[in-house]
Design an enzyme around this catalytic site. Structure first.
Site, PDB file in Angstrom:
ATOM      1  CG  HIS A   1      -2.181  -0.790   0.996  1.00 30.81           C
ATOM      2  ND1 HIS A   1      -2.874  -1.397   2.026  1.00 30.81           N
ATOM      3  CD2 HIS A   1      -2.875  -1.090  -0.139  1.00 30.81           C
ATOM      4  CE1 HIS A   1      -3.935  -2.029   1.543  1.00 30.81           C
ATOM      5  NE2 HIS A   1      -3.958  -1.857   0.230  1.00 30.81           N
TER       6      HIS A   1
ATOM      7  CG  ASP B   1      -0.338   3.770   4.055  1.00 32.68           C
ATOM      8  OD1 ASP B   1      -0.465   2.844   3.244  1.00 32.68           O
ATOM      9  OD2 ASP B   1      -0.774   3.700   5.227  1.00 32.68           O
TER      10      ASP B   1
ATOM     11  CG  HIS C   1      -3.789  -5.230   5.244  1.00 35.65           C
ATOM     12  ND1 HIS C   1      -4.643  -4.478   6.017  1.00 35.65           N
ATOM     13  CD2 HIS C   1      -3.178  -4.346   4.396  1.00 35.65           C
ATOM     14  CE1 HIS C   1      -4.570  -3.214   5.651  1.00 35.65           C
ATOM     15  NE2 HIS C   1      -3.692  -3.093   4.675  1.00 35.65           N
TER      16      HIS C   1
ATOM     17  CG  ASP D   1      -1.321  -1.348   7.542  1.00 37.59           C
ATOM     18  OD1 ASP D   1      -0.457  -1.012   8.367  1.00 37.59           O
ATOM     19  OD2 ASP D   1      -1.781  -0.577   6.669  1.00 37.59           O
TER      20      ASP D   1
END
Length: 308
Positions: free
Chosen positions: A65, A67, A140, A211
Site C-alpha cells: 500500500h 503509505d 490485510h 497492517d
C-alpha cells in the site's frame, strides 16, 4: 538497540503524523540501521534526525500500500548522493521488485551501491551469526507481513583478570576464550571457556507488524517479544470499522501483546481522525488489557535494553 519512529500515521500524511516508517537502530550491534517501511517523505523525516542514510543496511517492506512504499524510490536514489556505497537489501512481498525496478528505470536513476531485492514468503528470510529474521503473513486487504527480529545469544563478558591470574597473557588466546573455544596451553593445561566467561548475554526479540486485523500469526510473531510494534488504526469502540478496513483496534493490539507474553507494546499507524488530545485515551484503552503500552509519535525513540 533502539526503535526510532519516522512516521506513525495511517493512510495519508497528516500535520501531526507522517505515514509509516520505523528505524531499528543497531549501531552498537552492527554499525547499521534497518528500516521497516518507507512511506511518502521518509527521507524528509530523516533530515530532521541524526540518522544517516548511508547506515541503512536493510529495508523491510510489510506490504505494498502506498503509505508504506511511496518514499522508497526517493530514499534509495538520495542515498547515492549522501555517501552511501555499501549494499542495501530490500525485503518485501511479491511485486516489490517490479515496483523498485520500474521506479528507478523510468526515472533513469543510477545507484552507486549494490541493491538486492528479495521477495519474501513465510519463514526465515535472513540469518547470520548475530540475527535471524522470520516472517508470517497477516490478515490485510493485500498480502501484508510481520517481521520477527531475533538477536542471537552472545557469550558473556570475558573475565580477563581471572584469566591473567592463571598466567595467560592478553592476545589470541583471550579472543578464542571469548568466542567460547577451549584452549590447550603449551604446558598441557586446558582452559575451559565456561570458567572465564560471565553469564551468557541473552538476545532480544523485536516484532514489527504490518497492517492487519487481529490474527493468530500476529500472536505467533510476537511470542515472548521484548518489544512489539502493532498497528492500532482505530479506537476500541470501532471494532467493526477496523474489521471492514482490515485493521486493528487498541484493544486488539493489546490482546495480541498479552496473549503472546510480550514485555512492551507500542501502538502505531494511528488514524488522523484522532488528534493529540485523543492519544492518551487510545493508550489508556490498551493499558486496560496490557499495562506496559506506549503510543508511537513521529521522532519518538525507545531503547530496548539488554536482558539481565
Amino acid at each position: 538497540m533502539d526503535i526510532f519512529f519516522l512516521g506513525t500515521g495511517a493512510g495519508m500524511p497528516a500535520k501531526l503524523r507522517n505515514v509509516t516508517s520505523i528505524a531499528l537502530k543497531l549501531l552498537e550491534e552492527r554499525g547499521g540501521v534497518w528500516l521497516f517501511d518507507a512511506g511518502e517523505a521518509t527521507q524528509h523525516q530523516i533530515l530532521h534526525t541524526s540518522l544517516k542514510p548511508r547506515r541503512i543496511e536493510k529495508i523491510f517492506i510489510t506490504h505494498l500500500h502506498g503509505d508504506h512504499i511511496y518514499g522508497l524510490p526517493g530514499l534509495l536514489s538520495s542515498r547515492s548522493f549522501q555517501g552511501g556505497e555499501s549494499e542495501v537489501t530490500v525485503y518485501g512481498p511479491k511485486g516489490i521488485k517490479e515496483y523498485i525496478h520500474t521506479s528507478l528505470s523510468l526515472s533513469q536513476t543510477y545507484l552507486k551501491y549494490p541493491l538486492t531485492v528479495n521477495e519474501v514468503d513465510e519463514g526465515v528470510i535472513f540469518e547470520d551469526d548475530q540475527f535471524k529474521v522470520e516472517t508470517l503473513r497477516l490478515d490485510h486487504g493485500i498480502p501484508s507481513y510481520g517481521y520477527r527480529i531475533i538477536e542471537k545469544d552472545r557469550p558473556g563478558t570475558l573475565l580477563a583478570e581471572k584469566l591473567k591470574d592463571t598466567g595467560v597473557a592478553p592476545g589470541p588466546i583471550f579472543r578464542k576464550i571469548k568466542n567460547g573455544e577451549a584452549v590447550i596451553l603449551e604446558d598441557g593445561r586446558t582452559i575451559n571457556p565456561t570458567e572465564f566467561l560471565g553469564p551468557t548475554q541473552k538476545g532480544r526479540i523485536v516484532t514489527i507488524l504490518g497492517d492487519t486485523r487481529y490474527c493468530e500469526n500476529a500472536i505467533s510473531l510476537a511470542n515472548n517479544a521484548d518489544f512489539l510494534v502493532h498497528e492500532a488504526t482505530f479506537s476500541a469502540n470501532e471494532e467493526k470499522l477496523a474489521h471492514d478496513y482490515f485493521h486493528s483496534t487498541t484493544h486488539q493490539a493489546a490482546q495480541v501483546a498479552k496473549i503472546a507474553g510480550c514485555k512492551q507494546l507500542c501502538l502505531t499507524h494511528i488514524s488522523s481522525r484522532y488528534d493529540r488530545k485523543d492519544w492518551l485515551e487510545l493508550v489508556d484503552e490498551a493499558k486496560g488489557i496490557f499495562p506496559n503500552t506506549d503510543i508511537a509519535e513521529d521522532f519518538k525513540e525507545i531503547n530496548i535494553p539488554l536482558k539481565h
